[in-house]
Design an enzyme around this catalytic site. Structure first.
Site, PDB file in Angstrom:
ATOM      1  N   CYS A   8       0.849  -1.183   0.000  1.00  0.00           N
ATOM      2  CA  CYS A   8       0.000   0.000   0.000  1.00  0.00           C
ATOM      3  C   CYS A   8       0.883   1.231   0.000  1.00  0.00           C
ATOM      4  O   CYS A   8       1.962   1.232   0.573  1.00  0.00           O
ATOM      5  CB  CYS A   8      -0.872   0.045   1.246  1.00  0.00           C
ATOM      6  SG  CYS A   8      -2.074  -1.253   1.270  1.00  0.00           S
ATOM      7  N   THR A   9       0.386   2.242  -0.645  1.00  0.00           N
ATOM      8  CA  THR A   9       1.137   3.480  -0.654  1.00  0.00           C
ATOM      9  C   THR A   9       1.008   4.122   0.720  1.00  0.00           C
ATOM     10  O   THR A   9      -0.084   4.377   1.191  1.00  0.00           O
ATOM     11  CB  THR A   9       0.562   4.430  -1.712  1.00  0.00           C
ATOM     12  OG1 THR A   9       0.439   3.696  -2.910  1.00  0.00           O
ATOM     13  CG2 THR A   9       1.438   5.623  -1.898  1.00  0.00           C
TER      14      THR A   9
END
Ligand SMILES: [Zn+2]
Length: 659
Positions: A532-533
């Site tokens: 995930c960013t």
């Protein structure tokens, strides 16, 4: 005592629509009086008034027959304050006096005998609040109190021997609203003959009269009497035929002809009246709400044009003009393809619709998750709960925000190097590649707002092939980068001086140019926090805003496809047109590097273009199963060996993941 029925202004909705249009596109901030026409009716039977009708025709002098119109001026003020200032008793007195003096001048100079419409004039004081669709206006048709006391005798059944039909046809043929009827010969003469008439009982003065009351003359008759009394100061009466299709009447008007010394003085101007009441209309409900949104969106941009950038080409955000004439034949709407409907894609779309972009297509393969809505400006809790597609959710939201937007959604997986697929998925891959290529071809601008480095590879290859404006947006924890990819042939020679401050569009690097490794599967073997960013909340809105503004600037360049990378703020109306914008939130600093294209680039390099040209989706398949194909094709493998030998660290984009 004679009374004269005053004018009541009737303003139709199309009149205000025409004012909106003219204000936005033609008059802008110009407050000088604008010529307009009011329409009269000689057959009105409703109410007790002389109706002064304002319609969309009011701005087109050819649309209303001359005999049914009365000319005037509109004073349209830019602000509520200047309108209020014009509405004070003192200001109103002054403007009425000025306009009365003009009419009196045409009477004393006898100009009215040749041009009787000089006697009937009106003016309008107006303010429009285009944001709230509120309209304020007051009109005034000056009527002169001269002679000061007039008596009347109605001769309802006696039109002095005149046939009203003949009078009407004369009016229609000559467009004149004031003329003479000779009682002895039963003939019609122009009003200019009045100068040589000695006996007021020889003639009746015919006046086209918008009065709706059978025993009262209308407002225009008042100034005709003033002109007659001034012309023949010895007369104490005259005869008038009030001409109306609902029943004309003959009226004898009488006055005392003791002209006072004051009235004889050169500076004398009679007193006057003629103000209608103030109209205050709220038309928000009346205007088509969908149209209203569009007008209002344009309004914000038009205001920018008036106040800051008079020469900005706003049409470029909604329409293509000559600049893409080789690709599209004429005026098609500007179409923007947004690959990735995550936080960046959504925020970019919002920025674009604010600029007036109306055609937006989203591509995404995932659905809205519970973590998305707080950061994505186009999705909500319900979308996550119902597992709706991100692209579809974003497109629907855009249409809800502005129903004039043409937003489309495609649930599509962008094929990525390193994401191996087996035989059974090959047919789908072929379709996906073709679909993506078709979408790139159909659009003018491609935003690469994808959530991994490798997902940008194929779109870069396709945008390069089809010479589209391609803008990559990527965010890291506290950094972002916005890059516009080079467009077009690299054969032009490039001088070294040019590199420092400015570089042709064709020489600019793409997102991959600085890499010496091919993109691979960056999600494999990663823990959740790596997949995930992880990014500060403000990164995406800032990156998206910069990416939108970069396009806005490029589109202002005479030929946007030739727009050089330049940090000179005079490059376009909106300033510089940088190649890359890199932002570091930890020190709130932005840098604008200009980077030259790398011939052996794994995405925009010539060797890749050639391979894709020859093998199409099969080349993509190769690359998916074995990304090192890219390094072989471009000769990067050989380069890597030499690079390894001198041990340089490349950290470009290393902490810059996406979305
Ligand atoms: Zn490149």
């Amino acid at each position: 005592m004679a009374t004269f029925l005053p004018f009541t202004t009737r303003i139709e909705l199309p009149f205000w629509k025409a004012v909106n249009e003219k204000k936005l596109h033609e008059w802008k901030l110009d407050e000088s009086p604008k010529p307009i026409l009011g329409q009269l009716s000689y057959s009105e039977i409703t109410g007790k008034e002389c109706s002064l009708l304002m319609t969309y025709k009011s701005f087109n002098t050819n649309e209303i027959p001359k005999q049914e119109s009365i000319s005037g001026f509109m004073h349209l003020y830019n602000t509520a304050e200047s309108f209020k200032a014009a509405m004070t008793a003192e200001s109103k007195k002054k403007i009425l006096e000025d306009e009365t003096a003009k009419i009196w001048d045409s009477i004393t100079s006898h100009a009215w005998l040749k041009n009787p419409e000089l006697l009937s004039k009106f003016f309008m004081i107006t303010f429009v609040d285009l944001k709230k669709f509120k309209y304020f206006s007051i009109t005034c048709v000056p009527g002169l109190y001269f002679p000061s006391e007039i008596q009347q005798e109605i001769n309802k059944d006696d039109l002095y021997g005149a046939d009203p039909k003949t009078l009407f046809s004369h009016m229609a043929e000559t467009s004149s609203t004031v003329f003479l009827f000779c009682r002895k010969s039963a003939t019609i003469l122009e009003v200019s003959h009045l100068e040589s008439v000695n006996n007021p009982d020889d003639f009746a003065i015919v006046v086209a009269d918008p009065s709706t009351v059978s025993y009262t003359a209308g407002w225009p008759v008042r100034n005709v009497l003033a002109a007659v009394a001034q012309l023949h100061s010895s007369w104490n009466h005259c005869h008038v035929i009030s001409l109306r299709s609902t029943g004309s009447i003959g009226i004898k008007f009488m006055w005392t002809n003791n002209i006072s010394s004051q009235e004889k003085s050169l500076n004398f101007v009679p007193k006057s009246a003629g103000w209608d009441k103030l109209y205050n209309v709220d038309l928000r409900q009346k205007f088509d709400p969908v149209l209203q949104v569009d007008n209002s969106v344009n309004l914000n941009n038009e205001l920018m044009k008036w106040r800051q950038l008079p020469d900005i080409r706003l049409e470029r955000y909604s329409k293509l003009k000559v600049w893409l004439v080789f690709i599209k034949w004429f005026n098609f709407p500007l179409q923007v393809l947004i690959l990735g409907a995550g936080t960046i894609g959504c925020n970019v779309a919002r920025g674009l619709i604010a600029w007036g972009v109306s055609h937006i297509t989203f591509v995404d393969n995932s659905t809205v998750s519970y973590s998305n809505p707080v950061r994505q400006s186009l999705s909500e809790f319900e979308d996550a709960k119902n597992d709706r597609g991100k692209a579809e959710t974003a497109a629907k939201a855009l249409i809800r925000i502005n129903p004039n937007t043409k937003a489309e959604a495609h649930m599509l997986t962008v094929p990525m190097p390193g994401h191996t697929i087996d035989k059974s998925a090959e047919a789908q891959l072929e379709k996906d590649v073709q679909k993506l290529e078709q979408l790139v071809m159909e659009h003018d601008v491609v935003y690469l707002a994808l959530d991994s480095r490798e997902a940008r590879w194929l779109p870069t290859v396709l945008a390069t092939k089809h010479r589209k404006i391609a803008i990559s947006v990527a965010i890291g924890f506290d950094t972002f980068v916005v890059i516009r990819h080079g467009i077009g042939s690299r054969s032009d020679s490039l001088s070294h001086e040019a590199i420092a401050e400015s570089m042709p569009y064709s020489h600019l690097s793409c997102y991959f140019c600085s890499d010496v490794t091919a993109p691979g599967n960056s999600t494999a073997d990663r823990t959740l926090d790596q997949q995930c960013t992880v990014t500060r909340a403000g990164m995406s809105p800032q990156a998206s805003a910069v990416a939108t503004e970069l396009l806005a600037s490029i589109l202002q360049y005479p030929d946007p496809l030739m727009c050089p990378a330049s940090v000179d703020e005079n490059t376009t109306m909106l300033g510089a047109t940088p190649h890359q914008i890199r932002y570091f939130a930890n020190r709130y600093q932005m840098i604008l590097p200009i980077v030259k294209r790398f011939e052996r680039c794994v995405a925009c390099g010539d060797a890749i273009a050639k391979q894709y040209q020859q093998h199409g989706w099969k080349f993509v398949l190769d690359v998916m199963n074995s990304p090192s194909r890219l390094e072989q094709v471009t000769g990067l493998d050989a380069l890597q060996e030499s690079v390894n030998a001198i041990d340089i660290e490349f950290d470009e984009d290393e902490d810059t993941t996406d979305e």
